[in-house]
Design an enzyme around this catalytic site. Sequence first.
Site, PDB file in Angstrom:
ATOM      1  N   CYS A  46       5.017   7.258 -20.721  1.00 26.11           N
ATOM      2  CA  CYS A  46       4.286   8.457 -20.310  1.00 26.11           C
ATOM      3  C   CYS A  46       3.531   9.274 -21.182  1.00 26.11           C
ATOM      4  CB  CYS A  46       5.738   9.350 -20.004  1.00 26.11           C
ATOM      5  SG  CYS A  46       5.259  10.891 -19.242  1.00 26.11           S
ATOM      6  N   CYS A  51       1.484   8.763 -17.972  1.00 25.56           N
ATOM      7  CA  CYS A  51       1.595   9.972 -17.204  1.00 25.56           C
ATOM      8  C   CYS A  51       0.376  10.861 -17.388  1.00 25.56           C
ATOM      9  CB  CYS A  51       2.932  10.584 -16.972  1.00 25.56           C
ATOM     10  SG  CYS A  51       4.474   9.499 -16.656  1.00 25.56           S
ATOM     11  N   LYS A  54      -3.176   9.640 -18.103  1.00 31.20           N
ATOM     12  CA  LYS A  54      -3.601   9.340 -16.704  1.00 31.20           C
ATOM     13  C   LYS A  54      -4.132  10.477 -15.795  1.00 31.20           C
ATOM     14  CE  LYS A  54      -1.023   9.553 -13.440  1.00 31.20           C
ATOM     15  NZ  LYS A  54      -0.082   8.722 -13.101  1.00 31.20           N
ATOM     16  N   TYR A 180       0.883   1.858  -7.785  1.00 29.78           N
ATOM     17  CA  TYR A 180       0.530   2.989  -8.367  1.00 29.78           C
ATOM     18  C   TYR A 180      -0.762   3.060  -9.596  1.00 29.78           C
ATOM     19  CZ  TYR A 180       5.036   5.434  -7.274  1.00 29.78           C
ATOM     20  OH  TYR A 180       6.064   5.810  -6.627  1.00 29.78           O
ATOM     21  N   GLU A 184      -4.491   4.594  -8.609  1.00 34.20           N
ATOM     22  CA  GLU A 184      -5.012   5.605  -9.548  1.00 34.20           C
ATOM     23  C   GLU A 184      -6.115   5.354 -10.304  1.00 34.20           C
ATOM     24  OE1 GLU A 184      -1.204   6.777 -11.872  1.00 34.20           O
ATOM     25  OE2 GLU A 184      -0.500   7.726  -9.733  1.00 34.20           O
ATOM     26  N   HIS A 439      -0.855  31.561   4.702  1.00 37.10           N
ATOM     27  CA  HIS A 439      -2.120  31.242   5.269  1.00 37.10           C
ATOM     28  C   HIS A 439      -3.346  31.752   4.373  1.00 37.10           C
ATOM     29  CE1 HIS A 439      -4.627  30.335   8.535  1.00 37.10           C
ATOM     30  NE2 HIS A 439      -5.372  31.441   8.522  1.00 37.10           N
ATOM     31  N   GLU A 444       0.709  24.853   4.582  1.00 37.51           N
ATOM     32  CA  GLU A 444       1.361  25.577   5.806  1.00 37.51           C
ATOM     33  C   GLU A 444       1.609  24.743   6.951  1.00 37.51           C
ATOM     34  OE1 GLU A 444      -0.878  28.654   7.896  1.00 37.51           O
ATOM     35  OE2 GLU A 444      -2.633  28.067   7.031  1.00 37.51           O
TER      36      GLU A 444
HETATM   37  P1  NDP Z   1       3.689  -1.373  -9.069  1.00 34.45           P
HETATM   38  O1  NDP Z   1       4.793  -2.204  -8.949  1.00 34.45           O
HETATM   39  O2  NDP Z   1       3.433   0.069  -8.276  1.00 34.45           O
HETATM   40  O3  NDP Z   1       2.441  -2.130  -8.215  1.00 34.45           O
HETATM   41  C1  NDP Z   1       1.900  -3.595  -8.736  1.00 34.45           C
HETATM   42  C2  NDP Z   1       1.149  -4.345  -7.963  1.00 34.45           C
HETATM   43  O4  NDP Z   1       0.713  -5.386  -8.444  1.00 34.45           O
HETATM   44  C3  NDP Z   1       1.674  -4.668  -6.348  1.00 34.45           C
HETATM   45  O5  NDP Z   1       0.624  -4.045  -5.557  1.00 34.45           O
HETATM   46  C4  NDP Z   1       1.907  -5.878  -6.429  1.00 34.45           C
HETATM   47  O6  NDP Z   1       1.734  -6.479  -5.287  1.00 34.45           O
HETATM   48  C5  NDP Z   1       0.784  -6.465  -7.474  1.00 34.45           C
HETATM   49  N1  NDP Z   1       1.164  -7.568  -8.303  1.00 34.45           N
HETATM   50  C6  NDP Z   1       2.361  -8.029  -8.740  1.00 34.45           C
HETATM   51  N2  NDP Z   1       2.325  -9.264  -9.033  1.00 34.45           N
HETATM   52  C7  NDP Z   1       1.182  -9.790  -8.895  1.00 34.45           C
HETATM   53  C8  NDP Z   1       0.469 -11.061  -9.115  1.00 34.45           C
HETATM   54  N3  NDP Z   1       1.146 -11.995  -9.889  1.00 34.45           N
HETATM   55  N4  NDP Z   1      -0.655 -11.034  -8.702  1.00 34.45           N
HETATM   56  C9  NDP Z   1      -1.406  -9.958  -8.139  1.00 34.45           C
HETATM   57  N5  NDP Z   1      -0.730  -9.071  -7.764  1.00 34.45           N
HETATM   58  C10 NDP Z   1       0.406  -8.701  -8.169  1.00 34.45           C
HETATM   59  O7  NDP Z   1       3.298  -1.442 -10.406  1.00 34.45           O
HETATM   60  P2  NDP Z   1       2.172  -0.708 -11.484  1.00 34.45           P
HETATM   61  O8  NDP Z   1       1.840  -1.737 -12.561  1.00 34.45           O
HETATM   62  O9  NDP Z   1       0.976  -0.010 -10.443  1.00 34.45           O
HETATM   63  O10 NDP Z   1       2.871   0.472 -12.059  1.00 34.45           O
HETATM   64  C11 NDP Z   1       4.243   0.445 -12.699  1.00 34.45           C
HETATM   65  C12 NDP Z   1       5.357   1.176 -12.438  1.00 34.45           C
HETATM   66  O11 NDP Z   1       4.881   2.460 -12.996  1.00 34.45           O
HETATM   67  C13 NDP Z   1       5.273   1.635 -10.656  1.00 34.45           C
HETATM   68  O12 NDP Z   1       6.109   0.890 -10.149  1.00 34.45           O
HETATM   69  C14 NDP Z   1       5.579   3.091 -11.018  1.00 34.45           C
HETATM   70  O13 NDP Z   1       7.037   3.137 -10.915  1.00 34.45           O
HETATM   71  C15 NDP Z   1       5.104   3.517 -12.200  1.00 34.45           C
HETATM   72  N6  NDP Z   1       4.029   4.590 -12.372  1.00 34.45           N
HETATM   73  C16 NDP Z   1       4.261   5.679 -11.550  1.00 34.45           C
HETATM   74  C17 NDP Z   1       3.264   6.509 -11.517  1.00 34.45           C
HETATM   75  C18 NDP Z   1       3.235   7.854 -10.844  1.00 34.45           C
HETATM   76  O14 NDP Z   1       4.451   8.284 -10.649  1.00 34.45           O
HETATM   77  N7  NDP Z   1       2.320   8.622 -10.313  1.00 34.45           N
HETATM   78  C19 NDP Z   1       1.681   6.064 -12.040  1.00 34.45           C
HETATM   79  C20 NDP Z   1       1.844   4.853 -12.605  1.00 34.45           C
HETATM   80  C21 NDP Z   1       2.872   3.947 -12.698  1.00 34.45           C
HETATM   81  P3  NDP Z   1       2.979  -6.697  -4.140  1.00 34.45           P
HETATM   82  O15 NDP Z   1       2.969  -5.251  -3.662  1.00 34.45           O
HETATM   83  O16 NDP Z   1       2.413  -7.442  -3.158  1.00 34.45           O
HETATM   84  O17 NDP Z   1       4.128  -7.047  -4.942  1.00 34.45           O
END
Ligand code: NDP
Length: 458
Positions: A46, A51, A54, A180, A184, A439, A444
């Site tokens: 984080c 976080c 980012k 995510y 982002e 407002h 709102e």
């Molecule tokens: P996510 O799980 O959010 O997303 C992973 C993405 O990668 C999905 O779209 C998934 O597709 C895709 N994917 C997975 N495996 C493959 C593959 N082999 N080939 C191609 N695409 C693939 O993970 P992130 O890495 O974005 O983030 C990790 C975690 O960190 C998040 O789950 C979240 O909990 C946390 N995070 C939170 C944030 C916040 O609170 N704002 C910001 C950043 C991270 P599919 O959906 O089809 O499985």
Amino acid sequence: MNANNQYEYDLFVIGAGSGGVRAARMAAALGVRVAVAEQDRAGGTCVNLGCVPKKLYVHAAEHGSAFAHAAGFGFNSQRPPFDWQVLQQNKDGVIAQANRGLEGILGKAGATLIKGKATITGNHEVTVEGTSYSAERILIATGSRPFVPALPGSDLMVTSDEVFALQSLPARALIIGGGYIATEFAGIFHGLGVAVTQAYRGELFLRGFDNEVRRYVAEHIRKKKIDLRFNSQPAEIENTTDGSLRVTFTDGSSVETDLILAATGRRPNTANLGLDKIGVELNDLGAIKVDEGFQTNVPSIYALGDVIDRMQLTPVALAEAMNLVDRLYRGKQTSLSYKLIPTAVFCSPNIGTVGLTEEEAGEQYPHIDIFTTEFRSLKQALSGTTERYLMKLIVDAGSDRVVGAHMAGEGAGEIIQGIAIALKAGATKAVFDQTIGIHPTSAEEFVTMRSKTRSIDR
Ligand code: NDP
């Protein structure tokens, strides 16, 4: 408190990330003898690689866009040049301050910070760089690391671990993933002037979020001229003769770019901890298996945060840590609720969400009412931006309770945090309607949605 002088420490925490630091300092403040081992900087993902940097990048990207949108308000000047090095240095300064702050907090609470790689060498023993320490209980809070799909040339991609250390901003970037981090970073790079392509393997990105929000965000990301591609899975990556990177997708199409970010999920950090020798069980996804009290199958060993992979969110790790300390050292055996956890994706437009999606609510309740509003704010009226707001409430028609609230648009994360309190308190739609708006704000709209958009009966 449970002091057992047979051991050097009552609690030995492995990992000084969000969950580890919180557990360590809460326990130490109660007089528990706590040690924390950390092989890197305090703060974990984080603070160092997630976080915090980012969000600073998100703010930088918003400034980038704001110059373009200022003309309607009378500021007719060119966007000044952007200096990536300044952002990097200032970001590193904030992180260094946070690192020192966390170390200070641990010390003040009375916890001992031990620098180095820790391995569990016994049910009550942790070894750090050759020195062994005994502890009544061991807490594993080692977090997670980026997962990179195996494909030819995958070593040419960077992950979120490396992206925060880029020496220069690329002219073009390809982002693989639709979660995510991918979404982002598409917004961050775009706001800083990079030509962005985001490629997601499925039909529609942001799986797990409300479908209407997903479609809305996709439409608005495309309006910004981000090249958002669905059903797009990389098959191979190679260097080209002009120094670019070429990605070929499984459908035969290809993209040339300067940087490829693999944002394809994270995996729990369980390797080289000695878990197999001690017999700590993992689940099918490689996360440490724990019960409701975060206890593993080895009674003296506990785990929480990303390494148990329930929800990879900092506030969830913090809540788990406080729940564990309550259970172990305050005699409170309350279960932690994973329901109604609000979350935001700091993409552009920003997404904020709490509770059930329309799809989930439709499965759980016989009758649901959906209220939606889509509008342009006063600010957007003059800025010339293509961005708008989408707000949505999902109501269980039987009880009138609001079971889901979703939003896409500027400040969604800030607004949904307050709405989450209302949902946690069990607010009905009538309570939302009785609440007086502020407002003129965008927020709102959550208390002025009077007409149902649709009803769904199962
Ligand atoms: P996510 O799980 O959010 O997303 C992973 C993405 O990668 C999905 O779209 C998934 O597709 C895709 N994917 C997975 N495996 C493959 C593959 N082999 N080939 C191609 N695409 C693939 O993970 P992130 O890495 O974005 O983030 C990790 C975690 O960190 C998040 O789950 C979240 O909990 C946390 N995070 C939170 C944030 C916040 O609170 N704002 C910001 C950043 C991270 P599919 O959906 O089809 O499985």
